[in-house]
Design an enzyme around this catalytic site. Sequence first.
Site, mmCIF file in Angstrom:
data_model
loop_
_atom_site.group_PDB
_atom_site.id
_atom_site.type_symbol
_atom_site.label_atom_id
_atom_site.label_comp_id
_atom_site.label_asym_id
_atom_site.label_seq_id
_atom_site.Cartn_x
_atom_site.Cartn_y
_atom_site.Cartn_z
ATOM 1 N N CYS A 8 0.869 -1.190 0.000
ATOM 2 C CA CYS A 8 0.000 0.000 0.000
ATOM 3 C C CYS A 8 0.900 1.232 0.000
ATOM 4 O O CYS A 8 2.073 1.149 -0.390
ATOM 5 C CB CYS A 8 -0.977 -0.018 1.175
ATOM 6 S SG CYS A 8 -0.197 0.017 2.809
ATOM 7 N N ASN A 11 2.280 1.443 4.379
ATOM 8 C CA ASN A 11 2.575 0.170 5.073
ATOM 9 C C ASN A 11 2.252 0.251 6.572
ATOM 10 O O ASN A 11 2.896 -0.372 7.398
ATOM 11 C CB ASN A 11 4.033 -0.284 4.850
ATOM 12 C CG ASN A 11 4.332 -1.729 5.273
ATOM 13 O OD1 ASN A 11 5.447 -2.047 5.640
ATOM 14 N ND2 ASN A 11 3.352 -2.607 5.227
ATOM 15 N N CYS A 13 -1.473 0.756 7.366
ATOM 16 C CA CYS A 13 -2.910 0.449 7.483
ATOM 17 C C CYS A 13 -3.306 -0.770 6.658
ATOM 18 O O CYS A 13 -3.554 -1.852 7.194
ATOM 19 C CB CYS A 13 -3.764 1.654 7.072
ATOM 20 S SG CYS A 13 -3.550 3.108 8.138
ATOM 21 N N ARG A 14 -3.387 -0.606 5.341
ATOM 22 C CA ARG A 14 -3.985 -1.667 4.510
ATOM 23 C C ARG A 14 -3.086 -2.881 4.311
ATOM 24 O O ARG A 14 -3.518 -4.020 4.511
ATOM 25 C CB ARG A 14 -4.384 -1.082 3.140
ATOM 26 C CG ARG A 14 -5.508 -0.075 3.233
ATOM 27 C CD ARG A 14 -5.627 0.736 1.976
ATOM 28 N NE ARG A 14 -4.463 1.604 1.774
ATOM 29 C CZ ARG A 14 -4.222 2.304 0.687
ATOM 30 N NH1 ARG A 14 -5.050 2.216 -0.343
ATOM 31 N NH2 ARG A 14 -3.168 3.083 0.611
ATOM 32 N N SER A 15 -1.809 -2.662 3.901
ATOM 33 C CA SER A 15 -0.978 -3.843 3.633
ATOM 34 C C SER A 15 -0.597 -4.627 4.898
ATOM 35 O O SER A 15 -0.518 -5.863 4.837
ATOM 36 C CB SER A 15 0.250 -3.506 2.770
ATOM 37 O OG SER A 15 1.108 -2.585 3.397
ATOM 38 N N ASP A 125 -8.143 3.774 1.073
ATOM 39 C CA ASP A 125 -7.225 4.236 2.117
ATOM 40 C C ASP A 125 -8.035 4.742 3.319
ATOM 41 O O ASP A 125 -8.794 5.701 3.181
ATOM 42 C CB ASP A 125 -6.375 5.365 1.515
ATOM 43 C CG ASP A 125 -5.280 5.828 2.454
ATOM 44 O OD1 ASP A 125 -5.324 5.480 3.649
ATOM 45 O OD2 ASP A 125 -4.384 6.549 1.973
#
Length: 157
Positions: A8, A11, A13-15, A125
């Site tokens: 993401c 690195n 939150c999402r990934s 995001d």
Amino acid sequence: MTKVLFVCLGNICRSPTADGIFRELVKREKLDQKITVDSAGTGDWHIGKAPDSRTVAAAKKRGYDLSVLRARQVSMADFDEFDYVLAMDNANLRDLQRLKPAHFTGHLGLFLEFGSDKNHREVPDPYYGGNDGFELVLDLVEEAAEGLLAHIRQRLY
Ligand code: 4NP
């Protein structure tokens, strides 16, 4: 060994969410000797940091411990290491396409290609939004993780 990298922007939150959830799934299915999991960001702002506290708290409520993960930036060398490089959104994918060496033979694409939610091609995001954003990330990632594992499993044996 099949190696999977989730990417993401930050690195944090999402990934890391995808990393923790897919890692847990792989472990539960006793495939951790065959599949490795990691995550990285296209940006460098959060290198060395733990995931966002909102991400850690939301994931913990569903039984995933993301607190041990630390942010790092994706590099060209990752394309030599990983078989699947999976972007959370189109901006991440464009950045990765620019970084990708010509000799890369693995799979570079959007993570949600492996999900079945037709309304979401990207993991939005959640960084500047409310708690709903973090729950949506978890929902989308849990669903696509199952699809990704089914896809890889077909190719393992
Ligand atoms: P991520 O979220 O890409 O899912 O880790 C973000 C984290 C930090 C920032 C943007 C997105 N930031 O601008 O610092």
